[in-house]
Enzyme design. Sequence first.
Site, PDB file in Angstrom:
ATOM      1  N   ARG A  41      -6.912   0.466  17.417  1.00 19.57           N
ATOM      2  CA  ARG A  41      -7.447   0.536  16.063  1.00 19.57           C
ATOM      3  C   ARG A  41      -8.438  -0.612  15.958  1.00 19.57           C
ATOM      4  O   ARG A  41      -9.309  -0.744  16.822  1.00 19.57           O
ATOM      5  CB  ARG A  41      -6.323   0.493  15.010  1.00 19.57           C
ATOM      6  CG  ARG A  41      -6.756   1.231  13.734  1.00 19.57           C
ATOM      7  CD  ARG A  41      -5.657   1.325  12.693  1.00 19.57           C
ATOM      8  NE  ARG A  41      -5.399   0.033  12.060  1.00 19.57           N
ATOM      9  CZ  ARG A  41      -4.472  -0.143  11.120  1.00 19.57           C
ATOM     10  NH1 ARG A  41      -3.740   0.873  10.717  1.00 19.57           N
ATOM     11  NH2 ARG A  41      -4.275  -1.331  10.575  1.00 19.57           N
ATOM     12  N   LYS A  53       0.807  -1.238   0.000  1.00 14.46           N
ATOM     13  CA  LYS A  53       0.000   0.000   0.000  1.00 14.46           C
ATOM     14  C   LYS A  53       0.831   1.274   0.000  1.00 14.46           C
ATOM     15  O   LYS A  53       0.400   2.302  -0.497  1.00 14.46           O
ATOM     16  CB  LYS A  53      -0.961   0.006   1.191  1.00 14.46           C
ATOM     17  CG  LYS A  53      -0.260   0.184   2.528  1.00 14.46           C
ATOM     18  CD  LYS A  53      -1.238   0.106   3.691  1.00 14.46           C
ATOM     19  CE  LYS A  53      -0.504   0.406   4.987  1.00 14.46           C
ATOM     20  NZ  LYS A  53      -1.085  -0.241   6.143  1.00 14.46           N
TER      21      LYS A  53
HETATM   22  C1  LIG Z   1      -0.128  -0.868   6.778  1.00 14.49           C
HETATM   23  C2  LIG Z   1      -0.319  -2.105   7.528  1.00 14.49           C
HETATM   24  C3  LIG Z   1       0.764  -2.986   7.693  1.00 14.49           C
HETATM   25  C4  LIG Z   1       2.154  -2.680   7.201  1.00 14.49           C
HETATM   26  O1  LIG Z   1       2.761  -1.699   8.012  1.00 14.49           O
HETATM   27  P1  LIG Z   1       4.261  -1.214   7.783  1.00 14.49           P
HETATM   28  O2  LIG Z   1       4.528  -0.357   8.959  1.00 14.49           O
HETATM   29  O3  LIG Z   1       4.254  -0.462   6.497  1.00 14.49           O
HETATM   30  O4  LIG Z   1       5.124  -2.410   7.729  1.00 14.49           O
HETATM   31  C5  LIG Z   1       0.514  -4.174   8.358  1.00 14.49           C
HETATM   32  N1  LIG Z   1      -0.714  -4.475   8.835  1.00 14.49           N
HETATM   33  C6  LIG Z   1      -1.759  -3.650   8.697  1.00 14.49           C
HETATM   34  C7  LIG Z   1      -3.080  -4.070   9.240  1.00 14.49           C
HETATM   35  C8  LIG Z   1      -1.610  -2.443   8.044  1.00 14.49           C
HETATM   36  O5  LIG Z   1      -2.653  -1.632   7.915  1.00 14.49           O
END
Ligand SMILES: *Cc1c(COP(=O)(O)O)cnc(C)c1O
Length: 366
Positions: A132, A37
């Site tokens: 969250r 993402k």
């Molecule tokens: C964005 C996200 C990740 C990845 O996080 P990073 O800090 O970019 O490694 C993992 N799990 C969830 C649920 C996320 O939203």
Amino acid sequence: MAKRPTLILDHEALRYNMRTVVAWCGEAGIDVAGVIKVTTGMASVALDYESCGAKWVASSRLEQLARAKEAGVKVPLLMIRVPMISELDEMVRICDYSLESGLDTLISLDQAAKKAGRTHNVILMADLGDLREGLIEKPELVELAKYVEDKLDSLHLAGIGTNLGCVGSVMPTEEKMLMLSEWAEAVEDAIGRPLEVVSGGATSSLMPLFDKVMPPKVNMLRIGAIVYCGPYEDLRTCYGRKEADELRGDVFTLEAEVVEVSTKPTHPIGQLGVNAFGEKATYVDRGERKRAILAIGRADYGDLGDMIPLLEGLEITMASGDHTILDIEDCREDIRVGDVVRFALKYSAILRLTASENVTIEEKNI
Ligand SMILES: *Cc1c(COP(=O)(O)O)cnc(C)c1O
């Protein structure tokens, strides 16, 4: 010449980082879900992750996962933002796994999967304090897991997971990882079989792994940030973790063009109010200094602090939506109008720049 500003993505550097992180995790018996993402879901990045050993490709946006599928990614796709009820039909067509946190959505998801003639895999989220998504009490999570296992025939309970170090900044300590393991065991006791997945978090959860305190039950991490930022990730810049220095910081490089060079006072002249963003800024009077204006601004990259100048002596001082002001007084190189200035990037800058229509992405070593 590529249209400027240009965001250069070096796939060789990216794959080096992905392979390194997959190897770190592998040593601890952990599989990586490669999160795309941050790059606004570039399909070439998803393919890199697959070729470097990621067992899932993951994103928080369905359209990005659809692109990965379209591009030929074969590993299962994982949706990591709790889905909207309105996108469930689409989700079961595009991906095989999702993170889930509520009964209503799960019931609708079961119906959507049934309608599509598929079995969809779910990972139930435990909220261990970051506030969250997820269930905040263990008995609630166990009860929901049992319901999925016994009542929702078109869903397969693949496992449980958690997310830390996000909205609530809670650290993925050994204590939190042990808590997740214990909740997983409670679910296994209730359903009478082992879970395939215990998903311990994101990049920040590499810290307990580095410290060799990750409980063996945790067997998946969902990794984005660190493979794109390397030493410019929070793990290094906020927590001082030297392990990040083993990774390359040149995966993404921004090139912006100089449109004005001049010598001007450093303190604005006149009665001061607020800047273009309604902020009351403070200015240090350093006398007259040489400066340059770049044709890029906060509309493209967000915050000044997320851009790291690669030229020594160069300082970013101010910016509006479309202009960035550099102090180049102490810069050894002669900078002129038409020249390009390069920056390494932190997470939010990559996130925004890959989504900006003003920025051309140039892919190297694809
Ligand atoms: C964005 C996200 C990740 C990845 O996080 P990073 O800090 O970019 O490694 C993992 N799990 C969830 C649920 C996320 O939203």
